[in-house]
Design a protein around this motif. Structure first.
Motif, short mmCIF file in Angstrom:
data_model
loop_
_atom_site.label_atom_id
_atom_site.label_comp_id
_atom_site.label_asym_id
_atom_site.label_seq_id
_atom_site.Cartn_x
_atom_site.Cartn_y
_atom_site.Cartn_z
N UNK A 61 -5.06 18.73 -18.22
CA UNK A 61 -6.14 19.71 -18.27
C UNK A 61 -5.68 20.75 -19.29
N UNK A 62 -6.08 20.55 -20.53
CA UNK A 62 -5.57 21.39 -21.61
C UNK A 62 -4.07 21.18 -21.75
N UNK A 63 -3.31 22.25 -21.67
CA UNK A 63 -1.85 22.14 -21.73
C UNK A 63 -1.23 22.10 -20.34
N UNK A 64 -2.06 22.16 -19.32
CA UNK A 64 -1.60 22.12 -17.93
C UNK A 64 -1.86 20.74 -17.34
N UNK A 65 -1.54 20.58 -16.06
CA UNK A 65 -1.77 19.33 -15.35
C UNK A 65 -2.48 19.60 -14.03
N UNK A 66 -3.36 18.68 -13.68
CA UNK A 66 -4.02 18.68 -12.38
C UNK A 66 -3.47 17.48 -11.63
N UNK A 67 -3.01 17.70 -10.42
CA UNK A 67 -2.38 16.63 -9.63
C UNK A 67 -3.16 16.43 -8.35
N UNK A 68 -3.60 15.18 -8.13
CA UNK A 68 -4.24 14.81 -6.87
C UNK A 68 -3.23 14.01 -6.07
N UNK A 69 -2.92 14.49 -4.87
CA UNK A 69 -1.99 13.80 -3.98
C UNK A 69 -2.80 13.30 -2.80
N UNK A 70 -2.78 11.98 -2.60
CA UNK A 70 -3.61 11.35 -1.58
C UNK A 70 -2.75 10.50 -0.65
N UNK A 71 -3.06 10.57 0.63
CA UNK A 71 -2.35 9.72 1.59
C UNK A 71 -3.01 8.35 1.64
N UNK A 72 -2.19 7.32 1.87
CA UNK A 72 -2.71 5.97 1.99
C UNK A 72 -2.33 5.34 3.31
N UNK B 120 0.86 -1.18 0.00
CA UNK B 120 0.00 0.00 0.00
C UNK B 120 0.90 1.23 0.00
N UNK B 121 0.58 2.18 -0.86
CA UNK B 121 1.38 3.40 -0.96
C UNK B 121 1.09 4.34 0.20
N UNK B 122 2.14 4.97 0.70
CA UNK B 122 1.97 6.02 1.71
C UNK B 122 1.37 7.26 1.06
N UNK B 123 1.82 7.53 -0.17
CA UNK B 123 1.34 8.67 -0.95
C UNK B 123 1.05 8.18 -2.37
N UNK B 124 -0.09 8.59 -2.91
CA UNK B 124 -0.42 8.32 -4.31
C UNK B 124 -0.60 9.64 -5.02
N UNK B 125 0.04 9.76 -6.17
CA UNK B 125 -0.03 10.99 -6.96
C UNK B 125 -0.62 10.63 -8.32
N UNK B 126 -1.74 11.26 -8.65
CA UNK B 126 -2.39 11.05 -9.94
C UNK B 126 -2.30 12.35 -10.73
#
Length: 152
Positions: free
Chosen positions: A129-140, A119-125
Motif C-alpha cells: 500500500x504505497x510504501x507501506x504494507x497491509x497485512x491480513x492475518x486469517x485463521x484456518x 491446511x494452514x492454522x494461520x494465513x498471512x497475506x
C-alpha cells in the motif's frame, strides 16, 4: 474463521510483527505467508525465527526449498516454494515428514504446493500500500482462532 488487519510502515514493523507472532505460537503449527516478491514474507519470518531464539541470519530458502531450525524444543521449518515447478516435487523431498507434533512450518508461496500442503492454522497475506504494507492475518483452524485472539 477469524481475521485481523495490521498496517506496517517499515521493515522494523514487519520484524516486530514476527516477534509478536513468536510470543503466541506453539507447535504443531502451519503458517502460510503470501504476497508479491519483496513484500516482506522473509522479513516477517526473520522476526519470528529470531524471537524464538535463533541468533544467526535468516535467509530465504528459495533454492533449498526448506531451511530447518532447532529452537528450544521446537523444530521450525521455513519453506519457500517460489521456485517449485511442480507440486509433486514436494513428495520427492518427503514433505509430510516435516509436519510433526513438534514442528512449526512457515511456508512462503504456499499456492505453489497446491494439493500437497496441509491446511494452514494461520494465513498471512502481505500487500503493498504505497510504501507501506497491509497485512491480513486469517485463521484456518480452531488453533489458529485461539492464536489470533492472543495476537489482538
Amino acid at each position: 474463521m477469524a481475521s485481523i488487519k495490521v498496517f506496517l510502515d517499515n521493515e522494523q514493523d514487519t520484524v516486530d510483527l514476527g516477534k509478536r507472532l513468536a510470543q503466541v505460537i506453539t507447535p504443531p503449527l502451519t503458517l502460510n505467508l503470501s504476497g508479491e516478491l519483496g513484500a516482506g514474507k522473509t522479513t516477517l519470518s526473520r522476526g519470528l525465527i529470531q524471537a524464538l531464539g535463533h541468533e544467526g541470519a535468516v535467509k530465504s530458502p528459495t533454492y533449498a526449498l526448506v531451511e530447518p531450525y532447532e529452537l528450544d524444543g521446537i523444530e521450525l521449518f521455513h519453506f519457500d516454494l517460489y521456485r517449485l515447478s511442480d507440486p509433486e516435487e514436494l513428495e520427492y523431498m518427503g514433505i509430510r515428514d516435516y509436519f510433526t507434533d513438534n514442528s512449526v512450518c512457515l511456508i512462503e508461496w504456499p499456492d505453489r504446493g497446491h494439493g500437497l500442503m496441509p491446511v494452514a492454522d494461520i494465513s498471512i497475506a502481505i500487500k503493498y500500500v504505497g510504501t507501506s504494507r497491509e497485512v491480513d492475518i486469517t485463521s484456518g483452524s480452531n488453533k489458529g482462532q485461539v492464536l489470533l485472539s492472543k495476537l489482538k
